[in-house]
Scaffold this motif. Sequence first.
Motif, PDB file in Angstrom:
ATOM      1  N   PRO A 141       0.812  -1.221   0.000  1.00 30.67           N
ATOM      2  CA  PRO A 141       0.000   0.000   0.000  1.00 30.67           C
ATOM      3  C   PRO A 141       0.847   1.273   0.000  1.00 30.67           C
ATOM      4  CG  PRO A 141      -0.838  -1.571   1.602  1.00 30.67           C
ATOM      5  CD  PRO A 141       0.467  -2.123   1.125  1.00 30.67           C
ATOM      6  N   ALA A 142       2.003   1.253   0.693  1.00 27.26           N
ATOM      7  CA  ALA A 142       2.862   2.442   0.731  1.00 27.26           C
ATOM      8  C   ALA A 142       3.399   2.751  -0.660  1.00 27.26           C
ATOM      9  CB  ALA A 142       4.010   2.235   1.713  1.00 27.26           C
ATOM     10  N   LEU A 143       3.760   1.711  -1.407  1.00 29.39           N
ATOM     11  CA  LEU A 143       4.247   1.908  -2.772  1.00 29.39           C
ATOM     12  C   LEU A 143       3.129   2.441  -3.654  1.00 29.39           C
ATOM     13  CD1 LEU A 143       6.349   1.574  -5.041  1.00 29.39           C
ATOM     14  CD2 LEU A 143       5.588  -0.801  -5.268  1.00 29.39           C
ATOM     15  N   LEU A 144       1.919   1.875  -3.496  1.00 28.43           N
ATOM     16  CA  LEU A 144       0.777   2.336  -4.274  1.00 28.43           C
ATOM     17  C   LEU A 144       0.507   3.810  -4.010  1.00 28.43           C
ATOM     18  CD1 LEU A 144      -1.562   1.339  -6.172  1.00 28.43           C
ATOM     19  CD2 LEU A 144      -2.933   1.122  -4.104  1.00 28.43           C
ATOM     20  N   ALA A 145       0.564   4.218  -2.744  1.00 30.33           N
ATOM     21  CA  ALA A 145       0.321   5.618  -2.390  1.00 30.33           C
ATOM     22  C   ALA A 145       1.397   6.526  -2.978  1.00 30.33           C
ATOM     23  CB  ALA A 145       0.274   5.768  -0.875  1.00 30.33           C
ATOM     24  N   ALA A 146       2.666   6.104  -2.889  1.00 33.32           N
ATOM     25  CA  ALA A 146       3.761   6.926  -3.406  1.00 33.32           C
ATOM     26  C   ALA A 146       3.660   7.104  -4.914  1.00 33.32           C
ATOM     27  CB  ALA A 146       5.102   6.297  -3.029  1.00 33.32           C
ATOM     28  N   LEU A 147       3.324   6.021  -5.611  1.00 29.18           N
ATOM     29  CA  LEU A 147       3.205   6.119  -7.065  1.00 29.18           C
ATOM     30  C   LEU A 147       1.972   6.917  -7.476  1.00 29.18           C
ATOM     31  CD1 LEU A 147       4.279   2.517  -8.145  1.00 29.18           C
ATOM     32  CD2 LEU A 147       5.607   4.633  -8.293  1.00 29.18           C
ATOM     33  N   SER A 148       0.915   6.851  -6.670  1.00 24.56           N
ATOM     34  CA  SER A 148      -0.273   7.667  -6.956  1.00 24.56           C
ATOM     35  C   SER A 148       0.076   9.151  -6.934  1.00 24.56           C
ATOM     36  CB  SER A 148      -1.373   7.379  -5.929  1.00 24.56           C
ATOM     37  OG  SER A 148      -1.806   6.047  -6.008  1.00 24.56           O
ATOM     38  N   LEU A 178      -2.144   4.276 -12.651  1.00 28.57           N
ATOM     39  CA  LEU A 178      -2.142   2.999 -11.953  1.00 28.57           C
ATOM     40  C   LEU A 178      -3.410   2.247 -12.342  1.00 28.57           C
ATOM     41  CD1 LEU A 178      -0.923   4.257  -8.495  1.00 28.57           C
ATOM     42  CD2 LEU A 178       0.269   2.584  -9.898  1.00 28.57           C
ATOM     43  N   VAL A 179      -3.265   0.987 -12.698  1.00 28.49           N
ATOM     44  CA  VAL A 179      -4.397   0.201 -13.190  1.00 28.49           C
ATOM     45  C   VAL A 179      -4.410  -1.142 -12.472  1.00 28.49           C
ATOM     46  CG1 VAL A 179      -5.447  -0.888 -15.207  1.00 28.49           C
ATOM     47  CG2 VAL A 179      -4.279   1.313 -15.449  1.00 28.49           C
ATOM     48  N   LEU A 184      -3.960  -7.944  -9.880  1.00 25.62           N
ATOM     49  CA  LEU A 184      -2.632  -7.336  -9.863  1.00 25.62           C
ATOM     50  C   LEU A 184      -2.739  -5.833 -10.115  1.00 25.62           C
ATOM     51  CD1 LEU A 184      -0.685  -9.967 -12.003  1.00 25.62           C
ATOM     52  CD2 LEU A 184      -0.656  -9.752  -9.520  1.00 25.62           C
ATOM     53  N   TRP A 185      -1.740  -5.092  -9.615  1.00 31.46           N
ATOM     54  CA  TRP A 185      -1.653  -3.653  -9.864  1.00 31.46           C
ATOM     55  C   TRP A 185      -0.515  -3.383 -10.835  1.00 31.46           C
ATOM     56  CZ3 TRP A 185      -4.730   0.372  -8.367  1.00 31.46           C
ATOM     57  CH2 TRP A 185      -5.700   0.095  -7.403  1.00 31.46           C
ATOM     58  N   TYR A 186      -0.768  -2.469 -11.793  1.00 28.91           N
ATOM     59  CA  TYR A 186       0.226  -2.115 -12.803  1.00 28.91           C
ATOM     60  C   TYR A 186       0.437  -0.603 -12.818  1.00 28.91           C
ATOM     61  CZ  TYR A 186      -0.647  -6.813 -14.676  1.00 28.91           C
ATOM     62  OH  TYR A 186      -0.789  -8.162 -14.842  1.00 28.91           O
ATOM     63  N   LEU A 187       1.675  -0.206 -13.090  1.00 28.72           N
ATOM     64  CA  LEU A 187       2.003   1.194 -13.315  1.00 28.72           C
ATOM     65  C   LEU A 187       2.254   1.398 -14.798  1.00 28.72           C
ATOM     66  CD1 LEU A 187       2.914   4.079 -12.422  1.00 28.72           C
ATOM     67  CD2 LEU A 187       5.231   3.129 -12.229  1.00 28.72           C
ATOM     68  N   LEU A 188       1.478   2.288 -15.397  1.00 31.26           N
ATOM     69  CA  LEU A 188       1.715   2.689 -16.782  1.00 31.26           C
ATOM     70  C   LEU A 188       2.602   3.921 -16.739  1.00 31.26           C
ATOM     71  CD1 LEU A 188       1.219   2.615 -19.835  1.00 31.26           C
ATOM     72  CD2 LEU A 188      -0.870   3.946 -19.457  1.00 31.26           C
ATOM     73  N   ARG A 201       4.558  -4.234 -13.127  1.00 35.09           N
ATOM     74  CA  ARG A 201       3.787  -4.809 -12.040  1.00 35.09           C
ATOM     75  C   ARG A 201       4.318  -4.288 -10.712  1.00 35.09           C
ATOM     76  NH1 ARG A 201       2.966 -11.224 -12.755  1.00 35.09           N
ATOM     77  NH2 ARG A 201       3.494 -11.070 -10.531  1.00 35.09           N
ATOM     78  N   LEU A 202       3.412  -3.829  -9.842  1.00 34.82           N
ATOM     79  CA  LEU A 202       3.853  -3.215  -8.592  1.00 34.82           C
ATOM     80  C   LEU A 202       4.560  -4.212  -7.676  1.00 34.82           C
ATOM     81  CD1 LEU A 202       2.218  -0.752  -9.521  1.00 34.82           C
ATOM     82  CD2 LEU A 202       1.429  -0.506  -7.172  1.00 34.82           C
ATOM     83  N   ASP A 203       4.161  -5.497  -7.724  1.00 36.65           N
ATOM     84  CA  ASP A 203       4.808  -6.469  -6.840  1.00 36.65           C
ATOM     85  C   ASP A 203       6.233  -6.774  -7.265  1.00 36.65           C
ATOM     86  OD1 ASP A 203       3.120  -7.828  -8.996  1.00 36.65           O
ATOM     87  OD2 ASP A 203       4.426  -9.470  -8.373  1.00 36.65           O
TER      88      ASP A 203
END
Length: 319
Positions: A141-148, A178-179, A184-188, A201-203
């Motif tokens: 979640p921390a990575l997802l928030a930072a990339l957001s 972010l999709v 799975l979560w992906y960063l475009l 892929r975020l993982d």
Amino acid sequence: MTSDTTGRVLRLLSLLQTRREWSGADLAERLDVTVRTVRRDIERLRELGYPVDSARGHAGGYRLTSGTDLPPLLLDDEEAVAIAVALRTAAGGLTGIEETALRALAKLERVLPRRLRGQVAALQGSLAGIAWEDAGPRADPALLAALSVACRDHEIVTFDYTGRRGVGTPRRVEPCHLVASGGLWYLLAHDTDKDDWRLFRLDRISGALPTGRRVRPRPVPGDDPAAFVAERLTAAPVRHRAVATVHASADHVRARTRGLAARLTPIDEHTCRLDASDDDPRRIARMLAGLDTAYTLEADPETADHLRASALRALRALS
């Protein structure tokens, strides 16, 4: 503060929470006051502990920044209900977020007005979730928030990325979107070294760091990030191949399955092709299990063995 002043300061706070930066003139126009009054109200917010930064220059500007503590947020009725329901259903694809979401939900419900508690309770009572024991890799979640934040601010980010073969490489990218797809979560993002769009892929991302350098947003090819990501996912090389010829129209299958639109190709009015290929044969099995009509399947030997073993276990259980 008088009631008028208090109401105006609360409206000012609400405005600051909806946009990254406001000019003093824009805030004065929205609040129907002078720029000088806006400055005084900004000082009142600072005295209450809200970290409001001022930009230099004739026009001036204000933005609500991060501080040492999280200040109270102002939410309207619809926002409060939406957040409560989102916290209640938070789970998919993120590591360890369920317990955190429930703690946040408990705090929010403690202060919800009575008129909203009934709405939230009714919505929660009508929702059901399915928790897969083996949901595959989960993102931080921390990575997802930072990339957001990096996507929002168009800030270049560096990180190490582990490819499908397990080899890690340093990357420098301009984040775009972010999709979430298939658990799975992906960063475009636009890879600055390769000068091309890439999907990460975020993982598989580690050591993500913002560089502090912001760039102008790039237009996504086709102007539709979700469609672009879906196309990349179906075109990307995968470990296990499985292509089903389904004896039903593409519209029929699309209406009865979720998230498979980009994988469907019409053949004629009564037949379509579903590309169920994936790195994990278990996800292939779940995808095919969603079909409600007959189909024939072309698959690599390992995938075929996995599907055959799963079917035999089901048959033995029935007998």
